[in-house]
Write a protein that holds these residues in place. Sequence first.
Motif, PDB file in Angstrom:
ATOM      1  N   ASN A   1      -7.902  86.403 -59.067  1.00 45.63           N
ATOM      2  CA  ASN A   1      -7.096  85.294 -58.538  1.00 45.63           C
ATOM      3  C   ASN A   1      -5.936  85.832 -57.719  1.00 45.63           C
ATOM      4  O   ASN A   1      -5.259  86.774 -58.140  1.00 45.63           O
ATOM      5  CB  ASN A   1      -6.570  84.446 -59.697  1.00 45.63           C
ATOM      6  CG  ASN A   1      -7.674  83.711 -60.420  1.00 45.63           C
ATOM      7  OD1 ASN A   1      -8.707  83.437 -59.822  1.00 45.63           O
ATOM      8  ND2 ASN A   1      -7.463  83.411 -61.683  1.00 45.63           N
ATOM      9  N   PRO A   2      -5.688  85.220 -56.548  1.00 44.43           N
ATOM     10  CA  PRO A   2      -4.539  85.677 -55.755  1.00 44.43           C
ATOM     11  C   PRO A   2      -3.225  85.284 -56.420  1.00 44.43           C
ATOM     12  O   PRO A   2      -3.123  84.266 -57.069  1.00 44.43           O
ATOM     13  CB  PRO A   2      -4.709  84.961 -54.424  1.00 44.43           C
ATOM     14  CG  PRO A   2      -5.559  83.786 -54.710  1.00 44.43           C
ATOM     15  CD  PRO A   2      -6.409  84.156 -55.886  1.00 44.43           C
ATOM     16  N   ILE A   3      -2.242  86.102 -56.222  1.00 43.89           N
ATOM     17  CA  ILE A   3      -0.924  85.826 -56.780  1.00 43.89           C
ATOM     18  C   ILE A   3      -0.107  85.136 -55.686  1.00 43.89           C
ATOM     19  O   ILE A   3       0.129  85.695 -54.610  1.00 43.89           O
ATOM     20  CB  ILE A   3      -0.242  87.123 -57.225  1.00 43.89           C
ATOM     21  CG1 ILE A   3      -1.084  87.838 -58.252  1.00 43.89           C
ATOM     22  CG2 ILE A   3       1.154  86.844 -57.738  1.00 43.89           C
ATOM     23  CD1 ILE A   3      -0.598  89.222 -58.603  1.00 43.89           C
ATOM     24  N   GLU A   4       0.332  83.890 -55.947  1.00 46.15           N
ATOM     25  CA  GLU A   4       1.101  83.130 -54.971  1.00 46.15           C
ATOM     26  C   GLU A   4       2.581  83.377 -55.185  1.00 46.15           C
ATOM     27  O   GLU A   4       3.052  83.395 -56.322  1.00 46.15           O
ATOM     28  CB  GLU A   4       0.804  81.641 -55.111  1.00 46.15           C
ATOM     29  CG  GLU A   4      -0.626  81.284 -54.755  1.00 46.15           C
ATOM     30  CD  GLU A   4      -0.874  79.789 -54.824  1.00 46.15           C
ATOM     31  OE1 GLU A   4       0.099  79.010 -54.739  1.00 46.15           O
ATOM     32  OE2 GLU A   4      -2.036  79.402 -54.954  1.00 46.15           O
TER      33      GLU A   4
END
Length: 175
Positions: free
Chosen positions: A9-12
């Motif tokens: 999951n990308p880190i926002e």
Amino acid sequence: MTHFLQIGNPIEPASVKFTFSAPGWYVSEGLLITILLITAYLLWQHYQRNRYRRQALQWLRKQESSLLPANESGKLLYETDTLMKRIALQHYQRDTVAGLQGSEWIAFLNQTCKTALFDETDVQCLKRLYAKDTIDKHEIDLFINKTKKWIKTHNPKRVQNTVRVTQKAHHNNND
């Protein structure tokens, strides 16, 4: 190979709140308000400078509505020519305008516009007016329409020296 496709999951990043309290917005607001005020002032000046045009056209329409039904087209032509002379005397040098008549007057009117509106037919029309000859109603209508266009489009700053030279030569010939 499938190991590389599963990155995770990308880190926002945390969201940044938008506010108008930054100094750049105050400068932008000030510039926008200044530009709007200057534009409004310039438009108002332009409107005021052209008030005489609106008044002249309104007066001419009033003359048309009263003189044409009364079959006084000759008087309307005279009033129209006089109106242009009054406008010219107000916005150009009096010594340039006052003595102009006939083809010199028509040349002056044409020189104060971007495009020549009047021609030899108009010179002859005015000559017949002052000689009290009959003038075709169609010619009078054309002259009045040209006058309206001249009132709307003449440039008070635009006068070429040829009119002054022609007028001086005319005065020297009379001496």
